[in-house]
Write a protein that holds these residues in place. Structure first.
Motif, mmCIF file in Angstrom:
data_model
loop_
_atom_site.group_PDB
_atom_site.id
_atom_site.type_symbol
_atom_site.label_atom_id
_atom_site.label_comp_id
_atom_site.label_asym_id
_atom_site.label_seq_id
_atom_site.Cartn_x
_atom_site.Cartn_y
_atom_site.Cartn_z
ATOM 1 N N ALA A 238 0.832 -1.205 0.000
ATOM 2 C CA ALA A 238 0.000 0.000 0.000
ATOM 3 C C ALA A 238 0.865 1.253 0.000
ATOM 4 N N ILE A 239 1.932 1.244 0.799
ATOM 5 C CA ILE A 239 2.819 2.407 0.889
ATOM 6 C C ILE A 239 3.594 2.602 -0.406
ATOM 7 N N TYR A 240 4.189 1.531 -0.905
ATOM 8 C CA TYR A 240 5.024 1.650 -2.105
ATOM 9 C C TYR A 240 4.194 1.972 -3.344
ATOM 10 N N HIS A 241 3.007 1.380 -3.459
ATOM 11 C CA HIS A 241 2.170 1.664 -4.621
ATOM 12 C C HIS A 241 1.673 3.104 -4.587
ATOM 13 N N THR A 242 1.373 3.608 -3.403
ATOM 14 C CA THR A 242 0.978 5.013 -3.270
ATOM 15 C C THR A 242 2.140 5.928 -3.653
ATOM 16 N N LEU A 243 3.347 5.555 -3.260
ATOM 17 C CA LEU A 243 4.530 6.322 -3.658
ATOM 18 C C LEU A 243 4.669 6.337 -5.172
ATOM 19 N N LEU A 244 4.453 5.188 -5.808
ATOM 20 C CA LEU A 244 4.515 5.115 -7.267
ATOM 21 C C LEU A 244 3.487 6.054 -7.898
ATOM 22 N N ASP A 245 2.283 6.078 -7.325
ATOM 23 C CA ASP A 245 1.251 6.996 -7.815
ATOM 24 C C ASP A 245 1.714 8.448 -7.712
ATOM 25 N N GLU A 246 2.342 8.790 -6.588
ATOM 26 C CA GLU A 246 2.806 10.165 -6.370
ATOM 27 C C GLU A 246 3.891 10.548 -7.372
ATOM 28 N N ILE A 247 4.788 9.627 -7.635
ATOM 29 C CA ILE A 247 5.868 9.903 -8.597
ATOM 30 C C ILE A 247 5.277 10.160 -9.981
ATOM 31 N N GLU A 248 4.319 9.326 -10.382
ATOM 32 C CA GLU A 248 3.701 9.528 -11.688
ATOM 33 C C GLU A 248 2.914 10.838 -11.722
ATOM 34 N N ARG A 249 2.192 11.127 -10.650
ATOM 35 C CA ARG A 249 1.418 12.366 -10.585
ATOM 36 C C ARG A 249 2.330 13.593 -10.690
ATOM 37 N N ASP A 250 3.537 13.474 -10.201
ATOM 38 C CA ASP A 250 4.503 14.576 -10.246
ATOM 39 C C ASP A 250 5.228 14.649 -11.583
ATOM 40 N N GLY A 251 4.898 13.748 -12.500
ATOM 41 C CA GLY A 251 5.530 13.775 -13.817
ATOM 42 C C GLY A 251 6.922 13.188 -13.849
ATOM 43 N N TRP A 252 7.219 12.278 -12.923
ATOM 44 C CA TRP A 252 8.525 11.587 -12.854
ATOM 45 C C TRP A 252 9.686 12.588 -12.743
ATOM 46 N N HIS A 253 9.504 13.602 -11.889
ATOM 47 C CA HIS A 253 10.594 14.556 -11.646
ATOM 48 C C HIS A 253 11.512 13.980 -10.557
ATOM 49 N N VAL A 254 12.276 12.986 -10.960
ATOM 50 C CA VAL A 254 13.086 12.219 -10.011
ATOM 51 C C VAL A 254 14.590 12.436 -10.204
ATOM 52 N N LEU A 255 14.966 13.316 -11.105
ATOM 53 C CA LEU A 255 16.386 13.500 -11.382
ATOM 54 C C LEU A 255 17.064 14.430 -10.395
ATOM 55 N N ASN A 256 16.321 15.359 -9.832
ATOM 56 C CA ASN A 256 16.912 16.349 -8.925
ATOM 57 C C ASN A 256 16.241 16.389 -7.564
ATOM 58 N N GLN A 257 15.337 15.457 -7.306
ATOM 59 C CA GLN A 257 14.667 15.420 -6.012
ATOM 60 C C GLN A 257 14.266 13.984 -5.687
ATOM 61 N N ARG A 258 13.972 13.751 -4.419
ATOM 62 C CA ARG A 258 13.548 12.417 -3.969
ATOM 63 C C ARG A 258 12.125 12.542 -3.435
#
Length: 287
Positions: A238-258
């Motif tokens: 539940a926690i990890y899948h929700t995190l995945l949802d958040e990352i996608e909702r943010d547009g996969w801005h994972v290069l300069n932030q966590r």
């Protein structure tokens, strides 16, 4: 500080999502899973914290000896001492522990992965076998539950990979299939320079779909008879899948932030699964 307290401190200090699922377990199983998590942290910290690869290999070889002593003798390290009483009651086997160490060794030797099959082998050693061990600690009656747990471990690892693309690249490691990067026209320099190209977005969408399919497959594999016992794994899902949802909702801005969830949100997600038995989650992720 006794061995159990050492493991508890190691787990709490990490702030990991896994810690929240431990809180709801009966004391004996909580001690066992906390010790397992502390083992994973110990060997992972060697790779992340030791600059000399030769020294890291020596330390990992020492941990191999600790695993052997756990099953055949008297271990020395607090984590191994804490784990030893749970080996027989939880039906834990030595091979998964060795596989975890092999996964850490891969991080010393391999910094790119040619395709998904190569990356999958790494993910299995880094997380799939941890799922196997965890499911044994939580308890199961159907052998298919171990297959569920390994698949769920792969889903967790893919979620971590998606979240940590930028951080991992700055450490010299890229856990994305090279053939898929080439397919979308994404280079290592694009990732290191933080370039959010259309190709990068498409690449991340592809990885996210793969992770979602792993969650789906895991939920479909979980036998109904073991669903209640496996609630801690479902809480993590539940926690990890929700995190995945958040990352996608943010547009996969994972290069300069966590991107991360707050502790209170993690606790709330875990509590909902524990109270509801995980049935709603299983149905939703398996759809």
């Amino acid at each position: 500080m006794n061995p159990d307290e050492y493991c508890q401190h190691k787990a709490a200090q990490s702030g990991s999502s896994f810690y929240y699922s431990f809180l709801f377990l009966p004391s004996e199983r909580r001690r066992a899973i906390t010790a397992l998590y502390a083992f994973c942290r110990e060997v992972d910290d060697i790779v992340d914290g030791v600059n000399e690869a030769s020294v890291a290999r020596m330390k990992l070889a020492w941990w191999r000896g600790q695993v052997e002593q756990m099953f055949n003798g008297s271990p020395d390290h607090p984590v191994a001492i804490a784990l030893q009483p749970h080996l027989e009651p939880c039906r834990l086997r030595p091979d998964p522990f060795y596989a975890i160490i092999e996964g850490m060794e891969m991080d010393l030797d391999q910094f790119r992965y040619a395709d998904w099959e190569a990356l999958r082998q790494y993910c299995w050693r880094a997380a799939g076998v941890v799922g196997d061990l965890s499911a044994s600690i939580f308890g199961y009656t159907d052998p298919r539950t171990l297959e569920y747990a390994e698949t769920l471990g792969l889903a967790f690892q893919m979620t971590n990979i998606i979240r940590d693309v930028g951080d991992d690249a700055r450490r010299g490691r890229i856990y994305l299939p090279a053939d898929e990067m080439a397919q979308h026209g994404v280079t290592v320099d694009d990732i290191l320079d933080g370039r959010y190209t259309d190709g990068f977005t498409a690449l991340m969408r592809q990885q996210t779909l793969r992770a979602r399919m792993l969650y789906r497959d895991a939920m479909r594999l979980l036998p109904a008879a073991d669903r209640r016992a496996q609630r801690p794994g479902l809480m993590m899902a539940a926690i990890y899948h929700t995190l995945l949802d958040e990352i996608e909702r943010d547009g996969w801005h994972v290069l300069n932030q966590r991107i991360a969830l707050t502790p209170i949100r993690k606790f709330w997600l875990a509590w909902k699964v524990w109270v509801g038995g995980g049935q709603g989650l299983v149905r939703r992720l398996a759809a």
